[in-house]
Design an enzyme around this catalytic site. Structure first.
Site, PDB file in Angstrom:
ATOM      1  N   PRO A 148       0.826  -1.216   0.000  1.00 56.66           N
ATOM      2  CA  PRO A 148       0.000   0.000   0.000  1.00 56.66           C
ATOM      3  C   PRO A 148       0.861   1.268   0.000  1.00 56.66           C
ATOM      4  CG  PRO A 148       0.202  -0.806   2.235  1.00 56.66           C
ATOM      5  CD  PRO A 148       1.038  -1.711   1.381  1.00 56.66           C
ATOM      6  N   TRP A 149       0.173   2.406   0.192  1.00 59.52           N
ATOM      7  CA  TRP A 149       0.848   3.704   0.042  1.00 59.52           C
ATOM      8  C   TRP A 149       1.260   4.331   1.369  1.00 59.52           C
ATOM      9  CZ3 TRP A 149      -2.349   6.616   2.894  1.00 59.52           C
ATOM     10  CH2 TRP A 149      -3.725   6.366   2.842  1.00 59.52           C
ATOM     11  N   PRO A 174       4.620  -1.484  -6.100  1.00 58.67           N
ATOM     12  CA  PRO A 174       4.151  -0.463  -5.150  1.00 58.67           C
ATOM     13  C   PRO A 174       2.753   0.012  -5.526  1.00 58.67           C
ATOM     14  CG  PRO A 174       5.672   0.506  -6.737  1.00 58.67           C
ATOM     15  CD  PRO A 174       5.598  -0.970  -7.062  1.00 58.67           C
ATOM     16  N   SER A 225      -5.883  -3.113   2.089  1.00 54.70           N
ATOM     17  CA  SER A 225      -7.191  -3.073   2.749  1.00 54.70           C
ATOM     18  C   SER A 225      -7.823  -4.467   2.816  1.00 54.70           C
ATOM     19  CB  SER A 225      -8.110  -2.125   1.987  1.00 54.70           C
ATOM     20  OG  SER A 225      -8.316  -2.630   0.681  1.00 54.70           O
ATOM     21  N   ILE A 226      -8.776  -4.610   3.700  1.00 58.62           N
ATOM     22  CA  ILE A 226      -9.478  -5.890   3.844  1.00 58.62           C
ATOM     23  C   ILE A 226     -10.229  -6.228   2.550  1.00 58.62           C
ATOM     24  CG2 ILE A 226     -11.405  -7.013   5.040  1.00 58.62           C
ATOM     25  CD1 ILE A 226     -10.452  -5.573   7.600  1.00 58.62           C
ATOM     26  N   THR A 228      -9.579  -5.432  -0.553  1.00 55.43           N
ATOM     27  CA  THR A 228      -8.682  -5.932  -1.598  1.00 55.43           C
ATOM     28  C   THR A 228      -8.092  -7.270  -1.185  1.00 55.43           C
ATOM     29  OG1 THR A 228      -8.154  -3.636  -2.132  1.00 55.43           O
ATOM     30  CG2 THR A 228      -6.750  -5.308  -3.102  1.00 55.43           C
ATOM     31  N   GLU A 246      -1.674  -8.997   5.141  1.00 53.66           N
ATOM     32  CA  GLU A 246      -1.630  -8.051   6.266  1.00 53.66           C
ATOM     33  C   GLU A 246      -2.630  -6.955   5.936  1.00 53.66           C
ATOM     34  OE1 GLU A 246      -0.210  -8.507   9.011  1.00 53.66           O
ATOM     35  OE2 GLU A 246       1.306 -10.032   8.587  1.00 53.66           O
ATOM     36  N   CYS A 280      -1.633   0.969   9.710  1.00 57.44           N
ATOM     37  CA  CYS A 280      -2.554  -0.152   9.889  1.00 57.44           C
ATOM     38  C   CYS A 280      -2.747  -0.426  11.371  1.00 57.44           C
ATOM     39  CB  CYS A 280      -2.019  -1.381   9.187  1.00 57.44           C
ATOM     40  SG  CYS A 280      -0.321  -1.765   9.636  1.00 57.44           S
TER      41      CYS A 280
HETATM   42  P1  NAD Z   1      -5.500  -1.136  -1.120  1.00 59.09           P
HETATM   43  O1  NAD Z   1      -6.009  -2.467  -0.712  1.00 59.09           O
HETATM   44  O2  NAD Z   1      -6.398  -0.226  -1.862  1.00 59.09           O
HETATM   45  O3  NAD Z   1      -4.213  -1.306  -2.086  1.00 59.09           O
HETATM   46  C1  NAD Z   1      -3.077  -2.042  -1.679  1.00 59.09           C
HETATM   47  C2  NAD Z   1      -2.329  -2.526  -2.908  1.00 59.09           C
HETATM   48  O4  NAD Z   1      -3.137  -3.462  -3.637  1.00 59.09           O
HETATM   49  C3  NAD Z   1      -1.975  -1.438  -3.916  1.00 59.09           C
HETATM   50  O5  NAD Z   1      -0.683  -1.694  -4.429  1.00 59.09           O
HETATM   51  C4  NAD Z   1      -3.030  -1.610  -4.987  1.00 59.09           C
HETATM   52  O6  NAD Z   1      -2.614  -1.138  -6.257  1.00 59.09           O
HETATM   53  C5  NAD Z   1      -3.197  -3.108  -5.007  1.00 59.09           C
HETATM   54  N1  NAD Z   1      -4.476  -3.605  -5.515  1.00 59.09           N
HETATM   55  C6  NAD Z   1      -5.639  -2.937  -5.657  1.00 59.09           C
HETATM   56  N2  NAD Z   1      -6.604  -3.781  -6.107  1.00 59.09           N
HETATM   57  C7  NAD Z   1      -6.021  -4.997  -6.228  1.00 59.09           C
HETATM   58  C8  NAD Z   1      -6.516  -6.292  -6.611  1.00 59.09           C
HETATM   59  N3  NAD Z   1      -7.798  -6.479  -6.964  1.00 59.09           N
HETATM   60  N4  NAD Z   1      -5.662  -7.320  -6.607  1.00 59.09           N
HETATM   61  C9  NAD Z   1      -4.371  -7.156  -6.220  1.00 59.09           C
HETATM   62  N5  NAD Z   1      -3.859  -5.962  -5.848  1.00 59.09           N
HETATM   63  C10 NAD Z   1      -4.672  -4.891  -5.845  1.00 59.09           C
HETATM   64  O7  NAD Z   1      -4.923  -0.480   0.191  1.00 59.09           O
HETATM   65  P2  NAD Z   1      -4.348   1.004   0.392  1.00 59.09           P
HETATM   66  O8  NAD Z   1      -5.486   1.957   0.362  1.00 59.09           O
HETATM   67  O9  NAD Z   1      -3.202   1.191  -0.521  1.00 59.09           O
HETATM   68  O10 NAD Z   1      -3.749   0.915   1.882  1.00 59.09           O
HETATM   69  C11 NAD Z   1      -4.491   1.184   3.023  1.00 59.09           C
HETATM   70  C12 NAD Z   1      -4.962  -0.090   3.696  1.00 59.09           C
HETATM   71  O11 NAD Z   1      -3.847  -0.967   3.937  1.00 59.09           O
HETATM   72  C13 NAD Z   1      -5.573   0.149   5.064  1.00 59.09           C
HETATM   73  O12 NAD Z   1      -6.718  -0.650   5.232  1.00 59.09           O
HETATM   74  C14 NAD Z   1      -4.478  -0.306   6.035  1.00 59.09           C
HETATM   75  O13 NAD Z   1      -4.926  -0.674   7.302  1.00 59.09           O
HETATM   76  C15 NAD Z   1      -3.891  -1.441   5.276  1.00 59.09           C
HETATM   77  N6  NAD Z   1      -2.543  -1.739   5.771  1.00 59.09           N
HETATM   78  C16 NAD Z   1      -2.336  -2.896   6.502  1.00 59.09           C
HETATM   79  C17 NAD Z   1      -1.076  -3.167   7.030  1.00 59.09           C
HETATM   80  C18 NAD Z   1      -0.801  -4.406   7.840  1.00 59.09           C
HETATM   81  O14 NAD Z   1       0.363  -4.773   7.974  1.00 59.09           O
HETATM   82  N7  NAD Z   1      -1.801  -5.083   8.388  1.00 59.09           N
HETATM   83  C19 NAD Z   1      -0.035  -2.262   6.805  1.00 59.09           C
HETATM   84  C20 NAD Z   1      -0.284  -1.106   6.072  1.00 59.09           C
HETATM   85  C21 NAD Z   1      -1.544  -0.864   5.555  1.00 59.09           C
END
Ligand code: NAD
Length: 473
Positions: A148-149, A174, A225-226, A228, A246, A280
């Site tokens: 994620p970002w 990324p 995210s959950i 995704t 994660e 997170c």
């Molecule tokens: P996101 O799920 O939108 O995106 C994460 C990644 O998945 C990005 O690289 C995105 O391009 C990619 N992606 C999007 N759709 C996809 C698909 N269908 N298949 C495969 N990859 C796909 O999450 P975000 O908005 O970038 O990050 C924020 C979220 O991440 C929050 O919910 C946060 O809690 C979570 N997070 C969790 C942890 C942990 O270790 N538990 C750590 C950091 C962030």
């Protein structure tokens, strides 16, 4: 104008070489709202080329652990040495204050050193007159690594370090919001590894699904995210790829009636507003004994008022912008909804005028479960403080959710707090602190917050399949 400009479009790293893409996409500086750089949009053929290179490289990379250790150390030295270059890129694309970007890059080097130095022998299960039976942790193959970002470099390198040390090869993607520092990192380390061992590709929304469905990927390591994460799990099911997820959290912090509100507020603010709330694992809903609530709310509000919000590139900035407009709008929507339902924004509660995706640090009270800002992950600088009736009530609320990443309990009596903490369904529970993570400490989510473990020895094992080697005597 942005004060930060990249010399050109960074290249993809595929099979040890720099590769340009026919298409590119733009990257925005969240502090200014300006599109300040472009990143390559990898084609389907380039995705195939990255996995094919990773599959070829796996055949030899898996065989030489000494070479892997040496390469990880070389990567660590190069990345740490490039902190002055990588950190400003990270701040420009992510928004976080420059010292935190520097810390993140140094932390990435720390992951590589930790996994390079980890001693991990074979386990003898039985050695008697009939057989020598050993447990072997074998690498899996090419790993699709999707991040994620919020902590683009730290999270990516945590995965890469464990995957590579275990003998796997990697294709790393990324987030489209934060591709630049990661692509540059790929450029910096590509000559330190055999071609194909570590590939970095970037692209738009289609690339993540294509990666998780790729037939040559044998494991997916995903942080995000959950919503995704569930899609990634579905994609993995088709050919039974190994999986680490994660995912999001909504950590409760339970403040017992004997805690010191001033002391608790200082730490709660530091951890809840770390990375401007875009972490997170962080306190995201505070449950406090009613008698302490006014003092805790006021102490938190004092920290919020004192925090300097601004461009992460400016010296003295405590909190930067949200990373993107959608996330800023989400925080605004959740806070507005809570206030419309009767909550009080003791501080903040608004996005300031002007460019960039800023939101004022917000302490909410007169709010309870049922409000979206309590029930959902806000992922931004807004913290609800909720009174509970008794500890049972606090535990019911803490556990009454499908989130299960972290949690904390705060008390003058650590044993009393521990007894409460043990009843919380979360992967990590802390007493009188929160988000205290470390390289050697497993990081894992319960319930919908994840599957599998990162960090520590278990985090290395997660990039292996267990094999039994049985020698008859
Ligand atoms: P996101 O799920 O939108 O995106 C994460 C990644 O998945 C990005 O690289 C995105 O391009 C990619 N992606 C999007 N759709 C996809 C698909 N269908 N298949 C495969 N990859 C796909 O999450 P975000 O908005 O970038 O990050 C924020 C979220 O991440 C929050 O919910 C946060 O809690 C979570 N997070 C969790 C942890 C942990 O270790 N538990 C750590 C950091 C962030």
């Amino acid at each position: 104008m942005s004060r930060f400009l990249l010399p050109g479009i960074p290249s993809l790293t595929i099979d040890g070489a720099g590769v340009t893409a026919g298409q590119s996409f733009e990257v925005t500086n969240p502090a200014t709202g300006e599109r300040f750089a472009s990143a390559p949009d990898a084609s389907p053929a380039q995705l195939d080329a990255a996995f094919e290179a990773a599959a070829r490289a796996f055949r030899t990379w898996r065989t030489d652990d000494d070479a892997r250790r040496a390469a990880l150390h070389a990567m660590a030295d190069t990345i740490a040495g490039a902190t002055g270059e990588l950190a400003p890129i990270l701040t420009a694309e992510q928004g976080k204050p420059l010292p935190w970007s520097e810390f993140e890059v140094q932390g990435a080097a720390g992951w590589l050193r930790y996994y390079a130095d980890l001693e991990r022998g074979r386990q003898v299960l039985r050695d008697d007159e009939t057989a020598l039976v050993e447990l072997v942790h074998a690498p899996i193959g090419p790993v699709a690594t999707i991040v994620p970002w919020n902590f683009p470099i730290f999270i990516a390198v945590a995965k890469v370090a464990a995957a590579l040390r275990a003998g796997n090869t990697v294709v790393l993607k990324p987030s489209p919001y934060t591709p630049l520092a990661t692509l540059r990192l790929g450029e910096l380390v590509r000559d330190l590894l055999p071609g194909g061992v570590f590939n970095v590709i970037s692209g738009g929304d289609a690339l993540g699904p294509a990666m998780s469905a790729h037939p040559l990927a044998r494991k997916i390591s995903f942080t995000g995210s959950i919503a995704t994460g569930k899609k990634v799990a579905s994609a993995a099911a088709d050919d039974l790829k190994r999986l680490t997820l994660e995912l999001g959290g909504n950590d409760p912090a339970i403040v017992l009636d004997d805690a010191d509100p001033g002391v608790v507020a200082e730490q709660l603010f530091a951890t809840a507003f770390n990375n401007n709330g875009q972490a997170c694992v962080a306190p995201k809903r505070v449950y406090v004994a009613e008698a302490l609530r006014p003092a805790l709310v006021e102490a938190l509000a004092e920290h919020a008022r004192a925090a300097k919000v601004g461009d992460g590139a400016d010296a003295g900035t405590d909190l930067g912008p949200l990373n993107n407009a959608a996330q800023r709008d989400r925080v605004r929507e959740l806070v507005d909804g809570a206030v419309a339902g009767g909550a009080t924004a003791v501080t903040g509660g608004r996005a300031p005028e002007g460019p960039g995706y800023f939101y004022e640090p917000t302490i909410l009270t007169d709010v309870s479960d049922g409000a979206r800002i309590v029930d959902e992950e806000q992922f931004g600088p807004a913290l609800p403080v909720i009174a509970y009736r008794d500890v049972e009530d606090a535990l019911d609320r803490a556990n009454g959710t499908m989130f299960g990443l972290g949690a904390s309990v705060w008390s003058a009596d650590a044993d009393r707090a521990a007894a409460v903490a043990e009843q919380i369904d979360a992967g990590m529970t802390w007493i009188n602190t929160h988000t205290a993570i470390a390289f050697d400490q497993p990081f894992a989510g319960a319930k919908w917050s994840g599957i599998g473990v990162e960090a520590g020895e278990l985090g290395l094992d997660a990039y292996t399949d267990v094999r039994v080697l049985h020698r008859a005597k």
